[in-house]
Design a protein around this motif. Structure first.
Motif, PDB file in Angstrom:
ATOM      1  N   LYS A   7       0.837  -1.187   0.000  1.00 11.28           N
ATOM      2  CA  LYS A   7       0.000   0.000   0.000  1.00 11.28           C
ATOM      3  C   LYS A   7       0.873   1.238   0.000  1.00 11.28           C
ATOM      4  N   THR A   8       0.484   2.167  -0.785  1.00 13.98           N
ATOM      5  CA  THR A   8       1.251   3.421  -0.847  1.00 13.98           C
ATOM      6  C   THR A   8       0.534   4.484  -0.049  1.00 13.98           C
ATOM      7  N   LYS A   9       1.301   5.404   0.516  1.00 14.65           N
ATOM      8  CA  LYS A   9       0.726   6.504   1.287  1.00 14.65           C
ATOM      9  C   LYS A   9      -0.008   7.461   0.365  1.00 14.65           C
ATOM     10  N   ARG A  10      -1.106   7.931   0.849  1.00 15.34           N
ATOM     11  CA  ARG A  10      -1.839   8.914   0.084  1.00 15.34           C
ATOM     12  C   ARG A  10      -1.047  10.193  -0.018  1.00 15.34           C
ATOM     13  N   ALA A  11      -1.241  10.848  -1.116  1.00 12.18           N
ATOM     14  CA  ALA A  11      -0.515  12.095  -1.328  1.00 12.18           C
ATOM     15  C   ALA A  11      -0.910  13.103  -0.262  1.00 12.18           C
ATOM     16  N   GLY A  12       0.057  13.740   0.308  1.00 15.05           N
ATOM     17  CA  GLY A  12      -0.208  14.787   1.285  1.00 15.05           C
ATOM     18  C   GLY A  12      -0.420  14.271   2.694  1.00 15.05           C
ATOM     19  N   GLN A  13      -0.412  12.913   2.892  1.00 15.59           N
ATOM     20  CA  GLN A  13      -0.636  12.381   4.227  1.00 15.59           C
ATOM     21  C   GLN A  13       0.615  12.530   5.064  1.00 15.59           C
ATOM     22  N   THR A  14       0.475  13.112   6.253  1.00 20.38           N
ATOM     23  CA  THR A  14       1.602  13.316   7.146  1.00 20.38           C
ATOM     24  C   THR A  14       1.743  12.123   8.072  1.00 20.38           C
ATOM     25  N   PRO A  15       2.947  11.518   8.149  1.00 23.44           N
ATOM     26  CA  PRO A  15       3.127  10.361   9.037  1.00 23.44           C
ATOM     27  C   PRO A  15       2.781  10.724  10.475  1.00 23.44           C
ATOM     28  N   GLY A  16       1.998   9.889  11.144  1.00 22.09           N
ATOM     29  CA  GLY A  16       1.661  10.096  12.548  1.00 22.09           C
ATOM     30  C   GLY A  16       0.514  11.053  12.789  1.00 22.09           C
ATOM     31  N   LEU A  17      -0.015  11.679  11.711  1.00 19.18           N
ATOM     32  CA  LEU A  17      -1.094  12.648  11.896  1.00 19.18           C
ATOM     33  C   LEU A  17      -2.343  11.972  12.455  1.00 19.18           C
ATOM     34  N   GLY A  18      -2.690  10.809  11.885  1.00 17.26           N
ATOM     35  CA  GLY A  18      -3.870  10.101  12.373  1.00 17.26           C
ATOM     36  C   GLY A  18      -3.738   9.723  13.831  1.00 17.26           C
ATOM     37  N   ARG A  19      -2.532   9.282  14.237  1.00 16.34           N
ATOM     38  CA  ARG A  19      -2.304   8.919  15.631  1.00 16.34           C
ATOM     39  C   ARG A  19      -2.445  10.133  16.539  1.00 16.34           C
ATOM     40  N   ALA A  20      -1.944  11.270  16.086  1.00 15.70           N
ATOM     41  CA  ALA A  20      -2.043  12.486  16.894  1.00 15.70           C
ATOM     42  C   ALA A  20      -3.490  12.939  17.052  1.00 15.70           C
ATOM     43  N   VAL A  21      -4.270  12.816  15.975  1.00  9.98           N
ATOM     44  CA  VAL A  21      -5.682  13.198  16.038  1.00  9.98           C
ATOM     45  C   VAL A  21      -6.428  12.294  17.012  1.00  9.98           C
ATOM     46  N   ARG A  22      -6.150  10.978  16.958  1.00 12.18           N
ATOM     47  CA  ARG A  22      -6.815  10.050  17.874  1.00 12.18           C
ATOM     48  C   ARG A  22      -6.429  10.342  19.322  1.00 12.18           C
ATOM     49  N   THR A  23      -5.175  10.664  19.553  1.00  9.79           N
ATOM     50  CA  THR A  23      -4.721  10.998  20.910  1.00  9.79           C
ATOM     51  C   THR A  23      -5.397  12.259  21.417  1.00  9.79           C
ATOM     52  N   LEU A  24      -5.476  13.260  20.554  1.00  7.46           N
ATOM     53  CA  LEU A  24      -6.129  14.510  20.940  1.00  7.46           C
ATOM     54  C   LEU A  24      -7.599  14.278  21.242  1.00  7.46           C
ATOM     55  N   ARG A  25      -8.238  13.445  20.408  1.00  6.69           N
ATOM     56  CA  ARG A  25      -9.656  13.157  20.615  1.00  6.69           C
ATOM     57  C   ARG A  25      -9.870  12.482  21.971  1.00  6.69           C
ATOM     58  N   ARG A  26      -8.995  11.527  22.319  1.00  7.63           N
ATOM     59  CA  ARG A  26      -9.114  10.848  23.609  1.00  7.63           C
ATOM     60  C   ARG A  26      -8.897  11.821  24.766  1.00  7.63           C
ATOM     61  N   GLN A  27      -7.931  12.726  24.621  1.00  8.20           N
ATOM     62  CA  GLN A  27      -7.660  13.686  25.683  1.00  8.20           C
ATOM     63  C   GLN A  27      -8.825  14.653  25.888  1.00  8.20           C
ATOM     64  N   VAL A  28      -9.423  15.104  24.777  1.00  9.08           N
ATOM     65  CA  VAL A  28     -10.573  16.005  24.874  1.00  9.08           C
ATOM     66  C   VAL A  28     -11.740  15.298  25.532  1.00  9.08           C
ATOM     67  N   LEU A  29     -12.009  14.052  25.122  1.00  6.91           N
ATOM     68  CA  LEU A  29     -13.098  13.278  25.700  1.00  6.91           C
ATOM     69  C   LEU A  29     -12.877  13.067  27.188  1.00  6.91           C
ATOM     70  N   ARG A  30     -11.630  12.761  27.564  1.00  5.56           N
ATOM     71  CA  ARG A  30     -11.313  12.560  28.975  1.00  5.56           C
ATOM     72  C   ARG A  30     -11.545  13.841  29.760  1.00  5.56           C
ATOM     73  N   ALA A  31     -11.129  14.982  29.205  1.00  7.93           N
ATOM     74  CA  ALA A  31     -11.313  16.261  29.886  1.00  7.93           C
ATOM     75  C   ALA A  31     -12.789  16.593  30.058  1.00  7.93           C
ATOM     76  N   VAL A  32     -13.579  16.313  29.025  1.00  6.78           N
ATOM     77  CA  VAL A  32     -15.020  16.574  29.091  1.00  6.78           C
ATOM     78  C   VAL A  32     -15.668  15.700  30.159  1.00  6.78           C
ATOM     79  N   LEU A  33     -15.290  14.427  30.220  1.00  2.00           N
ATOM     80  CA  LEU A  33     -15.852  13.514  31.208  1.00  2.00           C
ATOM     81  C   LEU A  33     -15.470  13.936  32.625  1.00  2.00           C
ATOM     82  N   ILE A  34     -14.208  14.338  32.818  1.00  2.00           N
ATOM     83  CA  ILE A  34     -13.763  14.796  34.141  1.00  2.00           C
ATOM     84  C   ILE A  34     -14.544  16.044  34.549  1.00  2.00           C
ATOM     85  N   ALA A  35     -14.711  16.978  33.602  1.00  2.00           N
ATOM     86  CA  ALA A  35     -15.465  18.201  33.896  1.00  2.00           C
ATOM     87  C   ALA A  35     -16.906  17.872  34.261  1.00  2.00           C
ATOM     88  N   ALA A  36     -17.505  16.920  33.543  1.00  2.00           N
ATOM     89  CA  ALA A  36     -18.888  16.541  33.823  1.00  2.00           C
ATOM     90  C   ALA A  36     -19.016  15.936  35.214  1.00  2.00           C
TER      91      ALA A  36
END
Length: 241
Positions: A7-36
């Motif tokens: 499989k070839t990487k899609r044009a313009g795809q930054t290595p690790g970007l998807g992992r960073a987005v998933r990590t950020l999403r988990r951190q935001v969700l955790r913060a929202v749950l803690i606040a709630a």
């Protein structure tokens, strides 16, 4: 055996970007749950514990050098003031679940001429949030109000409201207001005194219960009539006894 094409990487795809987005999403969700969880625990605590102070009280204490305030339980607040405050600010207090949709529609129809906030919404603003107009505060108010309504009784909501509302510059709560304006305890307020205190809401810095203007006098008379009406038709059932 033929090898599978790599499989070839899609044009313009930054290595690790998807992992960073998933990590950020988990951190935001955790913060929202803690606040709630924190907010829910805070609201639950105030269901039984006297509200020690508010953001607005703190700011006024710094600005004025001190404030007047004494917490009293509901049984030490005249039923005349309970009815007057409800008649003035939220006549359908006992009937709604935190938001009075009819009042909101009327407020929209009237434009900026009037507000549609219930006593429940005002209690959330006073006890948990800050004063001032912003979309963030209104969003938090809208989120916390049904939570508070689900945990607190109507009687408790009105009790907290009457203990944190401002009735003159730096004068907070029914007990301090009664002594400041009339030299009596909140339990001993007459119907006329109660109506005058309710008449200064929601602009206590521009109105006086002890030195009423013509506007305050007229408004107090209308509030007294409204208090008699909600007593007669049973709209005080959730807090009168």
């Amino acid at each position: 055996m033929a090898r599978k094409p790599r499989k070839t990487k899609r044009a313009g795809q930054t290595p690790g970007l998807g992992r960073a987005v998933r990590t950020l999403r988990r951190q935001v969700l955790r913060a929202v749950l803690i606040a709630a969880v924190v907010v829910t625990a805070w609201v639950a605590a105030y269901a039984v514990v006297p509200v020690p102070t508010t953001a607005y009280m703190i700011s006024e204490r710094f600005r004025l050098g001190g404030i007047e305030r004494d917490w009293v339980p509901m049984e030490d607040i005249s039923v005349h003031l309970r009815r007057a405050a409800v008649a003035a600010e939220d006549a359908n207090f006992c009937l709604h679940w935190g938001f009075d949709m009819e009042a909101i529609r009327d407020a929209i129809d009237a434009g900026a001429a009037r507000g549609g906030s219930t006593i429940s919404q005002q209690t959330v603003k006073n006890a948990f949030l800050w004063h001032g107009r912003s979309w963030l505060r209104k969003a938090l108010e809208a989120a916390i109000t049904p939570l508070m309504e689900g945990i607190w009784s109507k009687r408790r909501i009105l009790e907290v409201y009457l203990n944190v509302a401002e009735f003159d510059e730096g004068v907070f709560g029914a007990e301090a207001a009664a002594r400041h304006h009339f030299g009596v305890s909140a339990a001993d307020l007459t119907p006329e005194q109660a109506a005058r205190l309710a008449a200064v809401l929601p602009a206590p810095q521009d109105r006086s219960a002890s030195r009423p203007s013509d506007f305050v006098t007229r408004r107090a008379a209308a509030i007294a009539d409204g208090a008699a009406t909600i007593r007669a038709d049973g709209r005080d059932d959730c807090f009168a006894n």
